[in-house]
Scaffold this motif. Structure first.
Motif, PDB file in Angstrom:
ATOM      1  N   GLU A   1      51.993  49.039 -18.732  1.00 12.64           N
ATOM      2  CA  GLU A   1      52.728  50.323 -19.379  1.00 12.64           C
ATOM      3  C   GLU A   1      51.911  51.307 -20.379  1.00 12.64           C
ATOM      4  OE1 GLU A   1      56.693  49.638 -20.054  1.00 12.64           O
ATOM      5  OE2 GLU A   1      56.898  48.156 -18.273  1.00 12.64           O
ATOM      6  N   LYS A   2      50.941  50.736 -20.953  1.00 11.19           N
ATOM      7  CA  LYS A   2      50.173  51.386 -21.900  1.00 11.19           C
ATOM      8  C   LYS A   2      49.040  52.349 -21.183  1.00 11.19           C
ATOM      9  CE  LYS A   2      51.022  48.089 -25.759  1.00 11.19           C
ATOM     10  NZ  LYS A   2      50.522  47.206 -26.518  1.00 11.19           N
ATOM     11  N   GLU A   3      48.539  52.005 -20.061  1.00 14.08           N
ATOM     12  CA  GLU A   3      47.606  52.444 -19.248  1.00 14.08           C
ATOM     13  C   GLU A   3      48.148  53.997 -18.950  1.00 14.08           C
ATOM     14  OE1 GLU A   3      44.583  51.591 -19.419  1.00 14.08           O
ATOM     15  OE2 GLU A   3      44.932  49.390 -19.773  1.00 14.08           O
ATOM     16  N   ARG A   4      47.271  54.927 -19.058  1.00 17.37           N
ATOM     17  CA  ARG A   4      47.694  56.353 -18.892  1.00 17.37           C
ATOM     18  C   ARG A   4      46.542  57.272 -18.110  1.00 17.37           C
ATOM     19  NH1 ARG A   4      51.865  54.614 -20.225  1.00 17.37           N
ATOM     20  NH2 ARG A   4      53.367  55.315 -21.566  1.00 17.37           N
ATOM     21  N   GLY A   5      47.111  57.876 -17.018  1.00 23.98           N
ATOM     22  CA  GLY A   5      46.222  58.768 -16.388  1.00 23.98           C
ATOM     23  C   GLY A   5      46.115  60.077 -16.853  1.00 23.98           C
ATOM     24  N   LYS A   6      44.903  60.725 -16.661  1.00 23.23           N
ATOM     25  CA  LYS A   6      44.646  62.148 -17.152  1.00 23.23           C
ATOM     26  C   LYS A   6      45.605  63.194 -16.557  1.00 23.23           C
ATOM     27  CE  LYS A   6      39.882  61.285 -17.884  1.00 23.23           C
ATOM     28  NZ  LYS A   6      38.589  61.649 -17.214  1.00 23.23           N
ATOM     29  N   LYS A   7      46.234  63.002 -15.343  1.00 27.18           N
ATOM     30  CA  LYS A   7      47.192  63.919 -14.782  1.00 27.18           C
ATOM     31  C   LYS A   7      48.646  63.311 -14.732  1.00 27.18           C
ATOM     32  CE  LYS A   7      44.066  67.064 -13.458  1.00 27.18           C
ATOM     33  NZ  LYS A   7      44.177  68.419 -13.870  1.00 27.18           N
ATOM     34  N   GLY A   8      48.660  61.908 -14.932  1.00 25.03           N
ATOM     35  CA  GLY A   8      49.970  61.398 -14.704  1.00 25.03           C
ATOM     36  C   GLY A   8      49.916  60.009 -14.487  1.00 25.03           C
ATOM     37  N   THR A   9      50.969  59.274 -14.790  1.00 24.79           N
ATOM     38  CA  THR A   9      50.914  57.890 -14.363  1.00 24.79           C
ATOM     39  C   THR A   9      52.493  57.488 -13.905  1.00 24.79           C
ATOM     40  OG1 THR A   9      49.899  57.459 -16.723  1.00 24.79           O
ATOM     41  CG2 THR A   9      50.731  55.600 -15.879  1.00 24.79           C
ATOM     42  N   MET A  10      52.237  56.467 -12.927  1.00 23.14           N
ATOM     43  CA  MET A  10      53.389  56.008 -12.174  1.00 23.14           C
ATOM     44  C   MET A  10      53.428  54.652 -12.246  1.00 23.14           C
ATOM     45  SD  MET A  10      54.495  59.020 -11.186  1.00 23.14           S
ATOM     46  CE  MET A  10      55.795  58.778  -9.772  1.00 23.14           C
ATOM     47  N   LEU A  11      54.548  53.817 -12.479  1.00 22.98           N
ATOM     48  CA  LEU A  11      54.749  52.415 -12.137  1.00 22.98           C
ATOM     49  C   LEU A  11      55.355  52.480 -10.962  1.00 22.98           C
ATOM     50  CD1 LEU A  11      56.032  51.390 -15.892  1.00 22.98           C
ATOM     51  CD2 LEU A  11      53.757  51.090 -14.915  1.00 22.98           C
ATOM     52  N   LEU A  12      54.616  51.253 -10.211  1.00 15.50           N
ATOM     53  CA  LEU A  12      55.098  51.043  -8.959  1.00 15.50           C
ATOM     54  C   LEU A  12      55.645  49.517  -8.468  1.00 15.50           C
ATOM     55  CD1 LEU A  12      55.239  51.727  -5.879  1.00 15.50           C
ATOM     56  CD2 LEU A  12      52.565  50.983  -5.804  1.00 15.50           C
ATOM     57  N   TYR A  13      56.660  49.514  -8.134  1.00 17.64           N
ATOM     58  CA  TYR A  13      57.368  48.359  -7.819  1.00 17.64           C
ATOM     59  C   TYR A  13      57.734  48.129  -6.421  1.00 17.64           C
ATOM     60  CZ  TYR A  13      60.567  44.308  -7.006  1.00 17.64           C
ATOM     61  OH  TYR A  13      61.251  43.168  -6.749  1.00 17.64           O
TER      62      TYR A  13
END
Length: 145
Positions: free
Chosen positions: A94-106
């Protein structure tokens, strides 16, 4: 767009994936995929590549099991492979981040040759249920753009 849901705890999911979108070029997403079974990021160059990486992970950890199997015309070796051990916690993912955005997928199910599950837009603090890969990527595109 998918159904908005109340806040869920994804941390117990054995197949939690963090999708870090770093670039959007001509409508195509690229970035990094993280999961609990590798210390390293898995770079993806487009949505098809992202799907392939996730499918390989789900097959490797045997969760969620696919309701349909790909046909082959050659004999596959039937070795029993042990699922990998976790190398990262959900909190680290959850700490990882994208430059444009971050999504957690289940992904909860792989039925009818597609995915069903939940996705959380980290920066926007919103969650949605989705019932197909197409719906998932429409949600991601609308949230990030």
């Amino acid at each position: 767009m998918g159904q908005v849901v109340r806040q869920q705890n994804f941390q117990r999911s054995p197949n939690l994936i963090s999708i870090c979108v770093d670039e959007i070029r001509n409508g195509e997403l690229s970035g990094r995929l993280y999961h609990c079974y590798s210390e390293e990021a898995c770079p993806f160059s487009n949505v098809a590549h992202l799907i392939e990486l996730a499918e390989n992970l789900f097959d490797q950890i045997k969760f969620p099991q696919a309701s349909t199997q790909m046909r082959t015309f050659t004999e596959k070796s039937r070795k029993t492979v042990q699922p990998p051990e976790k190398k990262k916690s959900a909190e680290e993912l959850e700490k990882e981040r994208g430059k444009k955005g971050t999504m957690l997928l289940y992904v909860q199910y792989r039925q009818r040759s597609t995915w069903q599950g939940m996705v959380k837009w980290v920066e926007g603090d919103q969650e949605w249920k989705f019932f197909s890969e197409l719906e998932l990527f429409k949600i991601i595109n609308q949230a990030i753009q």
